[in-house]
Write a protein that holds these residues in place. Structure first.
Motif, short mmCIF file in Angstrom:
data_model
loop_
_atom_site.label_atom_id
_atom_site.label_comp_id
_atom_site.label_asym_id
_atom_site.label_seq_id
_atom_site.Cartn_x
_atom_site.Cartn_y
_atom_site.Cartn_z
N LYS A 113 -0.17 -6.49 -5.02
CA LYS A 113 -1.36 -5.70 -4.68
C LYS A 113 -2.12 -6.31 -3.51
O LYS A 113 -2.58 -5.60 -2.61
CB LYS A 113 -2.28 -5.58 -5.90
CG LYS A 113 -1.75 -4.67 -6.99
CD LYS A 113 -2.77 -4.51 -8.11
CE LYS A 113 -2.25 -3.59 -9.20
NZ LYS A 113 -3.23 -3.40 -10.29
N GLN A 114 -2.26 -7.62 -3.53
CA GLN A 114 -2.96 -8.31 -2.44
C GLN A 114 -2.22 -8.11 -1.11
O GLN A 114 -2.83 -7.80 -0.07
CB GLN A 114 -3.02 -9.80 -2.77
CG GLN A 114 -3.74 -10.66 -1.76
CD GLN A 114 -5.25 -10.66 -1.94
OE1 GLN A 114 -5.95 -10.12 -1.10
NE2 GLN A 114 -5.72 -11.24 -3.02
N CYS A 115 -0.91 -8.24 -1.16
CA CYS A 115 -0.10 -8.10 0.04
C CYS A 115 -0.18 -6.68 0.59
O CYS A 115 -0.35 -6.47 1.79
CB CYS A 115 1.34 -8.48 -0.27
SG CYS A 115 2.45 -8.39 1.15
N ALA A 116 -0.03 -5.68 -0.28
CA ALA A 116 -0.09 -4.28 0.15
C ALA A 116 -1.44 -3.96 0.75
O ALA A 116 -1.54 -3.22 1.74
CB ALA A 116 0.20 -3.36 -1.03
N ASN A 117 -2.50 -4.50 0.18
CA ASN A 117 -3.85 -4.24 0.68
C ASN A 117 -4.02 -4.73 2.11
O ASN A 117 -4.51 -4.00 2.98
CB ASN A 117 -4.88 -4.92 -0.24
CG ASN A 117 -6.30 -4.65 0.21
OD1 ASN A 117 -6.72 -3.51 0.33
ND2 ASN A 117 -7.05 -5.71 0.46
#
Length: 260
Positions: A113-117
């Motif tokens: 999630k952090q990476c996609a954000n």
């Protein structure tokens, strides 16, 4: 599946048969009937004498399946299982290079999630500002590689740095001006680690309150909108390093005078 059933039923009156024009609904990921072709002869429907019938064995189909890349529907399902928001999934799936980059970063330990954000937000926005043909205009060639982004995301996810500090150093990682230094090396060399010591944050908050007695008096008199002013002041005083959740908790307690 729809086409197989259409061939079996030949339901032209329902718009299910092959003699129809269909459109594509990207939101529903499905086709829809636009118009049925009632007069087949107008569309030159007739057997082609120069095309002989073809028969394929199962081995041929297996070779075709093995040669195909992962299709968008499969990528969407895989990313949904990771808990990614539909909006992020859509941005990633539209670009094969983004999918490959994201998958590589996650494989190297980046929290999904952090990476996609970051990838669909700040990174994509930065790429759009780059001139066409430059290395920065393509995610496949930009200086920030998946391994570095994975480390960057891990630092934020673990609370080593705040999102504010992340935004401060990200441009250097994106344009390559950080050189060969990794995100962790940059953070350690510049002393950018997040402040999570309650005592240190209390000292910062106390300094901010002492410097703004008028605003503090107004807040305690009921002007609670000044909370944003103090949040910003604490952020500036800490250089963006104060743990957001902890500093907010301590700030509210000291604003209300609960420690006095």
């Amino acid at each position: 599946v729809r086409q197989v059933e259409a061939w079996k039923s030949d339901g032209i009156e329902m718009g299910l048969g092959m003699k129809s024009t269909r459109g594509w609904d990207d939101q529903k990921q499905a086709t829809f009937l636009q118009r049925a072709k009632e007069d087949a002869h107008d569309y030159r429907y007739f057997p082609e004498p120069d095309l002989p019938p073809l028969e394929f064995d199962e081995a041929f189909f297996e070779r075709c399946r093995d040669a195909m890349p992962e299709l968008p529907a499969s990528v969407r399902a895989r990313y949904a299982a990771l808990g990614l928001p539909p909006a992020d999934v859509q941005v990633l799936v539209e670009d094969k290079a983004l999918v490959e980059y994201f998958d590589e970063a996650v494989a190297m330990g980046a929290p999904a999630k952090q990476c996609a954000n970051w990838l669909t937000g700040d990174v994509t926005a930065w790429m759009k500002t780059q001139p066409a043909g430059s290395d920065g205009a393509s995610v496949a060639r930009m200086p920030l590689r998946p391994k570095a982004l994975a480390e960057f995301c891990e630092l934020i996810d673990a609370g080593v740095i705040s999102g504010k500090i992340g935004k401060d150093i990200l441009p250097e990682l994106l344009d390559g001006s950080a050189g060969e230094d990794s995100p962790r090396a940059i953070v350690e060399a510049r002393g950018l680690t997040q402040i999570s010591d309650p005592g240190e944050i209390e000292a910062i908050v106390a300094k901010v309150l002492e410097a703004n007695p008028g605003q503090l008096e107004q807040f305690r008199a009921g002007k609670e909108k000044l909370k944003g002013f103090f949040v910003g002041a604490v952020l500036r005083e800490s250089g963006g390093r104060a743990n957001p959740a902890l500093s907010n908790e301590i700030l509210m307690r000291m604003l209300k005078g609960e420690d006095e």
